[in-house]
Structures are given as C-alpha cells and as structure tokens.
Design an enzyme around this catalytic site. Structure first.
Site, short mmCIF file in Angstrom:
data_model
loop_
_atom_site.label_atom_id
_atom_site.label_comp_id
_atom_site.label_asym_id
_atom_site.label_seq_id
_atom_site.Cartn_x
_atom_site.Cartn_y
_atom_site.Cartn_z
CG ASP A 121 20.29 22.62 153.77
OD1 ASP A 121 19.91 23.79 154.00
OD2 ASP A 121 21.20 22.07 154.42
CG HIS A 172 22.86 18.81 151.22
ND1 HIS A 172 24.19 19.19 151.19
CD2 HIS A 172 22.36 19.29 152.38
CE1 HIS A 172 24.48 19.87 152.28
NE2 HIS A 172 23.38 19.96 153.02
CG HIS A 183 27.79 21.53 152.66
ND1 HIS A 183 28.45 20.32 152.63
CD2 HIS A 183 27.18 21.60 153.87
CE1 HIS A 183 28.24 19.68 153.78
NE2 HIS A 183 27.47 20.43 154.54
CG HIS A 228 23.00 27.74 154.92
ND1 HIS A 228 22.18 26.91 154.20
CD2 HIS A 228 23.80 26.92 155.67
CE1 HIS A 228 22.47 25.65 154.49
NE2 HIS A 228 23.44 25.64 155.38
#
EC number: 3.1.3.16
Length: 321
Positions: free
Chosen positions: A74, A76, A135, A183
């Site tokens: 990740d 982000h 996401h 993921h």
C-alpha cells in the site's frame, strides 16, 4: 508513441515526449520540500488513464512475471514516500516493479501517486506492473479521500476517468510459477488459478465472491479454516488454508498487502505468506516502517525498509532557521 481509443471512439495519442515530460515533472519534486504538488492538466490525466487502461486490458488478469522484481504494498497517496521507495530500489527501468494496490485515499497526494505509477506503466509496460487494491474502487475511494482530492484539484469528470481505468487493473500476479501476489488474500472460491484469469474486466468490485476476496481477505492467526472478517467484508483465513493452497498449486509463497504492519513486512503461517506494506507513518497516526520486498533470480526474498520519519525531523523541517 502510445495510441489509445477512448470509449467515444476517437483516437487519443500520448506522445512519448509528453509522457517523458510528465514523468520529469512528477519526479523532480523529490528535490523540493515533501508535499509539493504537481498539477498536471486534465487532458494529460485523461491520456494517462486511457492509455494505461488499454495496456491493462492487453495484459492478463493474472500476470505471469519473472524475477528479479521488487514488490511494494500500500502507498495510499503518500507520494514523497513513493519517491523514497524509488530512490532506494532504483527508478524504473533500473529495476522491475510490482505494486499490490491501494495507491489512492487517506494520504494527501493520491493524484501525484497514481499519475506517476500510470506513467511508468505506459513507459515500461513489460517491466512495471500494478495490481488492483480494494481502494481502486469507486464506492471506496468516493469516501476515503480520492474523490474529494479530484474534485478539489480538478472536477468529478477526472475521478470518473480514473474509475474507468481502475476497473481494468489486473488482480493477481504469479512470479516464476512459485510466488502468488494479490492485494488482500485467499478465497474459498479459488480452486484453480484459471478462475483468476477468467474474471471479467472492466468490472466494479462485487460485495462477495472471488474478486472481492482477492482484494479484501486477511490472514488470521487464531483462525482455522475460514472465519469472519472484522472489516465486514470477505473472510479471514487460517495458516491451514495457506498450507493447503500452496501444496495444491505447487507454490512457495503468498505475497499480499492490505494491512499495516509495524516493520513494513510480516510473515504468517511459518513463512508461507508475507504481508508487505509500503506507507511508513501510515496516515500520520502509526509509527510503522514501510517495506519493499526484493525477489532475486533464485527467488530469495529480502526486504528494504523505509523507516518512519522521526518526529524531531518533521519538526525541524517545518521550522525556519
């Protein structure tokens, strides 16, 4: 020159000189203060998204890759940390990369993060790979920051163009037939790897089923078999399920992201699964390190660590001397 056909049918070309200029603008800020924005034009973003989307659809949903390769978890929207990862591992094409998803949301610079990753994908399609995270989904990034960032810096149209691109991302990668990467994690609906290859694209992420689990499930230390997931989505799976899966498919390791871990990486099930998380000081709330996993030609795995920034350093950087 990379050429792409948009959904309306007209040709959109991203010239290689334009692409190189986008990459230059996005990477030169590593010499500036962390957090400095790079504002691309709306036209440039649309070209990145439509060109990358075509490449994703030309490549399989289960990527088949070869070592050596560096694997990142990740990000982000922590753009300055993404640039630090490339400084540690080498800017493309000096190393091959696989990213495990969750490029956007929560951090302050989701736009720079995803634009640089898409630009590298277009520039080096056979050496640079991006998987889908939970996401990279409109219903999630509508809530956790990416939509708001798009709307604040551009408009809702831009967010929709990213959504179309995200819906085409591949969902898993197999490295030298031995390391399976995704993921989230395993699924009770995954009996054969062809089931991943056959998942439809473009697609939104459903609430249940194989695609959902690949992006949402988590290992659980105290779980045997399949358990409830505290996220309210998908499952947790025990060490027994990891062993069973690896044996059945003649694999050595499952590599996934999706959970913040203190050292940036964490093994599970007697080193049969590893979690890699690449956003240090996640959200400014955790004291975690970030990590990048390097897989060499012999499939030996080692880790490069991004230490969390010390509070003192942060303070000094924001103080005029």
């Amino acid at each position: 020159m990379a050429t792409t056909t948009t959904t309306q049918g007209q040709q959109t070309a991203i010239d290689s000189a334009v692409l190189d200029d986008i990459i230059r603008r996005l990477t030169e800020v590593r010499l500036a203060r962390p957090g400095k924005q790079v504002q691309l034009s709306e036209a440039e973003i649309k070209q990145l998204c439509t060109t990358a989307r075509d490449i994703f659809l030309q490549q399989p949903n289960l990527l088949e890759l070869e070592a050596p390769i560096k694997i990142c978890g990740d990000i982000h929207g922590q753009y300055s940390d993404l640039l630090r990862l490339f400084e540690y591992g080498g800017f493309p094409p000096s190393a091959n990369y696989l990213f495990l998803g969750d490029y956007v949301d929560r951090g302050k610079q989701s736009l720079e993060t995803i634009c640089l990753l898409l630009a590298y994908k277009i520039k080096y399609p056979g050496n640079f790979f991006l998987l889908r995270g939970n996401h990279e989904c409109a219903s999630i990034n509508r809530i956790y920051g990416f939509y708001d960032e798009c709307k604040r810096r551009f408009n809702v149209r831009v967010w929709k163009v990213f959504t179309d691109c995200f819906n085409c991302l591949p969902v898993a990668a197999l490295i030298d037939d031995k390391i399976l990467c995704m993921h989230g994690g395993l699924s009770p609906d995954l009996d054969h790897l062809d089931e991943i290859r056959n998942l439809p694209r473009p697609t939104m992420i459903p609430d249940t089923g194989l695609l959902c689990d690949l992006l949402w499930s988590d290992p659980g230390k105290d779980v045997k078999g399949w358990g409830m997931n505290d996220r309210g989505v998908s499952y947790t799976f025990g060490p027994d399920k990891v062993s069973e899966f690896l044996t059945k498919h003649d694999l050595d390791l499952v590599c996934r992201a999706h959970q913040v871990v203190e050292d940036g990486y964490e093994f599970f099930a007697d080193r049969q699964l590893v979690t890699v998380f690449s956003a240090p000081n996640y959200c400014g709330e955790f004291d975690n390190a970030g990590a990048m996993m390097s897989v060499d030609e012999n499939l030996m795995c080692s880790f490069q660590i991004l230490k969390p920034a010390e509070k003192k350093t942060k303070f000094m950087m924001s103080t005029k001397i």
